[in-house]
Write an enzyme that holds these catalytic residues in place. Structure first.
Site, mmCIF file in Angstrom:
data_model
loop_
_atom_site.group_PDB
_atom_site.id
_atom_site.type_symbol
_atom_site.label_atom_id
_atom_site.label_comp_id
_atom_site.label_asym_id
_atom_site.label_seq_id
_atom_site.Cartn_x
_atom_site.Cartn_y
_atom_site.Cartn_z
ATOM 1 N N HIS B 214 5.344 7.204 1.001
ATOM 2 C CA HIS B 214 5.714 5.841 0.620
ATOM 3 C C HIS B 214 4.606 5.077 -0.090
ATOM 4 C CE1 HIS B 214 4.048 4.760 4.749
ATOM 5 N NE2 HIS B 214 3.558 3.744 4.059
ATOM 6 N N GLU B 265 7.506 0.672 1.542
ATOM 7 C CA GLU B 265 7.349 -0.054 2.794
ATOM 8 C C GLU B 265 7.019 -1.495 2.452
ATOM 9 O OE1 GLU B 265 3.645 0.473 5.079
ATOM 10 O OE2 GLU B 265 4.839 0.424 6.918
#
Lengths: 112, 307
Positions: B214, B265
């Protein structure tokens, strides 16, 4: 009333209805079915790779690592990017299906 | 603490399958501003609270993932020193001329043992519209979408995370803040900081090379994490997990996916790290709590879904 297509997952016999215009995986998940593994839902991770064995569909953008060019015509596609055009029968990808996935990283302009 | 070498993550170049969809996601939902577009179609963006010219570069490609991640270094002199250290450690370094990337000076590029490409640079133009410095208001105009403050860190998956950790710690001066270790003492996850954040780069052991888990953006508060969750539901965005909290770093978080399947995120919080702090260690039998503190279990996607 919206057009719906019936999807059957051969591996477990599960059937569910997918409205025209919605992704097969998204419809499955919304209805609470779990026949196909759910990953990124956006054509990138390859987790929901299936083989369409019967019926017509359109496909959205998918990572070429998991669905190399040309293979969608042979029924290989990510369920999250399958937009059914008729009732469909699908089965989960086999190891053989996954072997066609590209192993190499893409080389492109400014990809360095 | 005086930070004198590598300062912080600078920018990351992310491959996307559909630029229009990616822009709606990164600009309209996460709230980044488009800074410039190059002739080859790459789009450069930044968060509203970042001084530097750009932090996120989107490149349309037929496979998602990360092209490279770059760290900003304190000075050109410090960049020269790190160049020498990399060469002394036997790491091949590609030197890229100033101006090859908009607004960025000389860049040093190298490949980590995990197969990821990293860059170091010391010079980047300030953004035309960055945080105010004279009688500074909070912002020029109220932030959009999830109101991301900055690009904060990446979590990357690769095979030789021991080699990559050694490179970042021994050569580039990073500290290990936190780790997950198996009973036979194999490190399966390591969290690295170049400053005072709980992490600037995290690495997880994985069979393949060069994978992206991420790209993370900082939000101001737990309330903003909730606001981000509202936006994700309103626009039917693909959510992985959250809002929840990490045991590791203590960040309050949501994992979600961009329209090409790259995980993002948004998070708030996390502890302050000083380089004299002991390493915090989690054992694999508590890894659920380490990653998702409230669920106390990993979801299937955490280990398997990468781009």
């Amino acid at each position: 009333m919206a057009v719906h297509h019936t999807i059957e997952v051969e591996d477990c016999g599960t059937r569910f209805r997918c409205p025209a215009g919605e992704g097969l995986l998204q419809a499955m998940e919304r209805l609470g079915a779990r026949s196909i593994p759910v990953g990124c839902r956006n054509g990138g991770c390859g987790l929901c790779l299936v083989r369409v064995t019967q019926g017509a569909f359109k496909a959205g953008p998918m990572s070429c690592r998991h669905v190399p060019p040309g293979h969608t015509d042979l029924g290989l596609a990510l369920a999250c990017r399958i937009y059914p055009q008729s009732d469909l029968r699908v089965r989960l990808a086999t190891d053989l299906d996954r072997q066609v996935s590209r192993q190499s990283s893409p080389e492109g302009q400014n990809g360095r | 603490m005086a930070i004198s070498g590598v300062l912080r993550p600078g920018y990351v170049q992310v491959r996307v399958l559909d630029m229009a969809a990616a822009l709606e996601h990164y600009r309209d939902r996460i709230g980044l501003d488009v800074v410039t577009t190059t002739n080859d179609g790459r789009v450069f963006l930044k968060a509203y609270d970042e001084f530097d010219h750009h932090s996120i570069i989107l490149r349309e490609a037929d496979e998602p993932g990360m092209d490279f991640m770059a760290f900003k270094v304190m000075s050109e002199g410090a960049l020269d020193e790190l160049h020498e250290k990399l060469l002394a450690a036997g790491v091949p370094v590609e030197e890229i001329e100033p101006g090859d990337m908009p607004a960025v000076g000389r860049r040093l590029a190298f490949e980590a043992p995990t197969g990821h490409r990293f860059e170091l640079f010391a010079t980047i133009d300030l953004a035309q519209i960055g945080p105010m410095v004279n009688n500074p208001e909070l912002w020029h105009a109220e932030p959009r979408g999830m109101r991301a403050l900055r690009f904060d860190h990446c979590l990357l998956y690769g095979d030789d995370i021991d080699g990559a950790k050694a490179l970042f710690v021994d050569v580039l001066g990073f500290s290990v803040t936190e780790q997950v270790v198996t009973p036979d003492h194999t490190v399966i996850a390591t969290f690295l900081s170049c400053g005072m954040k709980a992490h600037d780069l995290a690495l997880v052991r994985h069979e393949g090379k060069g994978k992206l888990h991420h790209v993370s953006f900082l939000l101001e508060s737990w309330h903003d994490v909730g606001h981000a969750a509202d936006i994700m539901s309103r626009y039917n965005m693909s959510v992985d997990i959250g809002p929840t909290r990490h045991g590791i770093t203590r960040g309050q978080t949501i994992y979600f996916f961009d329209p090409s399947g790259n995980r993002n995120e948004v998070f708030a919080g996390g502890y302050t790290f000083y380089p004299d702090h002991p390493v915090r260690t989690w054992s694999t039998d508590e890894v659920g709590k380490a990653i998702f503190y409230y669920e106390r279990a990993l979801n299937d996607r955490f280990m398997t879904v990468v781009t």
